[in-house]
Structures are given as structure tokens and as C-alpha cells.
Design a protein around this motif. Structure first.
Motif: not given
Length: 321
Positions: A163-175
């Protein structure tokens, strides 16, 4: 380039030291001893990774990030080896996989800028946790609740890493979503909770009660056992004798998948199992003549009742030799 090579060399050295402190001579100590050794070093690696990340966030530089990433991946990877050993599996192949994974993470962390290196580390963590959960779920080691707890913790952490990777890729690492739930601080807190839960499971595996196995009618076979147990323990030590019994059972099941564990050995329907299994132990397990001579027909010792007496049904458990 020289800095990256230097960081990689340091990381490889750290990974090697951790592994070989945990694994001085695979196959010599008993299962429980190796399990506790690996589990302890896994805990040290988890705590060490948190310390490295704290230093990194305080401006410690890339070296602390590399060491933190490697230590973080080593924690579940070494726990995988620990659970595998306790379940009766051989540790060498799994340990080689651990080394390969640590090297891959070291290379990525030392040469690939963030967030690329974070993706590699998170996916390596998820893979190690999933493998550990798989072994724990399939294990017959008692108490079963402790192994199931390890499996649940690993499944949860593997899902979190994905989930950490998915959120970082989709929502952005600074989101805001990533910063709130998947940045270093929440990941460290979740890791600490996982370490505490796994530690509780390890303590229960070491000291918890073990249910008695049901008695069943003994097949009409011949038991091959360690005859003079006290003499063997005096000569080899308890851990080594338990390891000999484990290898004896593995060798018998290599030849006869239906072989059944009995106290101090195994019962098989092989023709002349004493000689057949002894030859297998010499050829595949490196037993010497002084090792094989310890084996006797179970009917010749009062420690094991064969054919007419009850035996323990085969269950791979560290407390059953």
C-alpha cells in the motif's frame, strides 16, 4: 561513484556479519537454538533500522539510509529463516536468498535516488514478510497460536508495504495521504508494534505449553531410533543429537514418504530400514560410521514400543524428539 562503491562495501559487510553471527554452523545446533538465534538477530536488525532512520531524518546522510534499509529488510528475512528452521526446513538455501535480497536492497539504496530506492526496499520487505507468513501458516509447530500470530503480523506488514508503494505512486510521495500514513514516522511506529507482537510470539514458542499429540495405532513397520540416548548426548551434546534425529527422519521420509515419527527416531515400512536409511544418511547427509552405529532397531530398546504399542503421529515440532 567511489562513494557508492564504498557504501555498498560497508552494507555488504554489515549484512554478512549479521548473517554469520546468526549462522556460524548451520545444521549443528538444534532447531530451537537456531530459531532463537535468528529471531534475536532479526529483532536487533529491526531496532537498528529504526535507529538508522532516526539519524537519517536528523541529517545523517545517505549511509544511514542504506544501513537502515538493509537492516529493515534483514529483520523479516531472518525471521523467515528462524521460522523455517523451527519447522524442520534446511536453512542454507533460505539464508542464501536472504543474502541476495540484502545485496539487492544495498545496491538500490546506495545507487538509486529516492523514491526509487524506497520502492525497492518496500517490495523486498513485502516479499520477505509474505514468505515468512506462508511458512508460518503451513507450520505444524506448537503452540499454534504463536505461529499464527507471526503469520498475521507479517501479512499485515506486507500489505502495508504494498500500500505504501501504491499510494506513493498514485497519490504522490508528497501527498497528505502518504505523509500521514506512510512516511518514515508512521512506518516506524507500525514496525515497532510488529516487533513487539513477534517478540511475544517468540517468547510463547520458547516457554509456552505444547499440546500432546494424539496416539494412533502403529503401522506394521520397523522403527529406526537412536539406541543409547544418554551415551549419544554425552558424546555429541543434546542439540546435536536432536539434529541427528531430525536428519534420520528426513532421510527415512526421502525413501518412504509414509514414514512415521516415533520417540528418538522414525518408523518405516522399508525393507531392512536400518541398513537402507543408514546408507542414505552416509550418502546424502554426511553421516560417519560413528554416527550410524548409534542407530538400532526400535524393538531392541524399551524406550520405543513398536508395532503393538502407541507412537506419536508425525508432527514436525521442535519438542518432539
Amino acid at each position: 561513484m567511489n562513494m557508492a562503491v564504498g557504501l555498498l562495501a560497508v552494507t555488504v559487510a554489515v549484512a554478512a556479519v549479521v548473517l554469520f553471527i546468526a549462522l556460524p554452523r548451520v545444521g549443528m545446533p538444534g532447531r530451537l537454538t537456531l530459531f532463537l538465534r535468528f529471531a534475536a538477530v532479526a529483532g536487533v536488525a529491526a531496532v537498528g533500522s529504526s535507529a538508522m532512520y532516526f539519524i537519517y531524518t536528523a541529517g545523517g546522510g545517505i549511509l544511514t539510509l542504506v544501513l537502515g534499509d538493509v537492516s529493515m529488510v534483514l529483520a523479516p528475512a531472518l525471521l523467515l529463516v528462524a521460522v523455517s528452521v523451527l519447522d524442520g526446513r534446511r536453512a542454507r538455501r533460505t539464508s542464501l536468498g536472504v543474502v541476495a535480497g540484502a545485496l539487492a536492497v544495498a545496491i538500490a539504496s546506495a545507487t538509486v535516488p529516492l523514491p526509487g530506492s524506497l520502492v525497492v526496499k518496500a517490495l523486498a520487505l513485502a516479499l520477505a514478510c509474505a514468505a515468512c507468513a506462508w511458512v508460518a501458516l503451513r507450520s505444524n509447530v506448537e503452540p499454534f497460536g504463536a505461529m499464527r500470530l507471526i503469520a498475521v503480523v507479517d501479512i499485515a506488514f506486507a500489505a502495508y508495504c504494498v500500500a505504501r508503494v501504491a499510494v506513493g505512486v498514485i497519490a504522490g510521495w508528497e501527498s497528505p495521504l502518504y505523509r500521514t500514513w506512510f512516511s518514515y514516522a508512521p512506518a516506524t511506529v507500525l514496525g515497532a508494534v510488529a516487533v513487539v507482537l513477534v517478540g511475544a510470539a517468540v517468547v510463547r514458542l520458547r516457554f509456552g505449553p505444547h499440546a500432546s499429540a494424539p496416539e494412533v495405532a502403529c503401522p506394521h513397520g520397523v522403527a529406526v531410533v537412536v539406541g543409547d540416548w544418554d551415551l549419544a548426548v554425552t558424546a555429541y551434546g543434546t542439540d546435536r543429537v536432536h539434529e541427528l534425529v531430525t536428519q534420520l527422519r528426513e532421510a527415512a521420509r526421502d525413501l518412504d514418504p509414509g514414514a512415521v515419527d516415533v520417540p528418538r527416531g522414525v518408523e518405516s515400512t522399508l525393507p531392512d530400514p536400518l541398513a537402507t536409511v543408514g546408507d542414505r544418511l552416509r550418502a546424502e547427509y554426511g553421516w560417519k560410521s560413528e554416527d550410524v552405529i548409534l542407530l538400532v532397531d526400535g524393538a531392541s530398546t524399551a524406550a520405543v514400543r513398536t508395532q503393538t504399542g502407541p507412537v506419536w503421529r508425525h508432527r514436525r515440532s521442535f519438542g518432539r524428539s
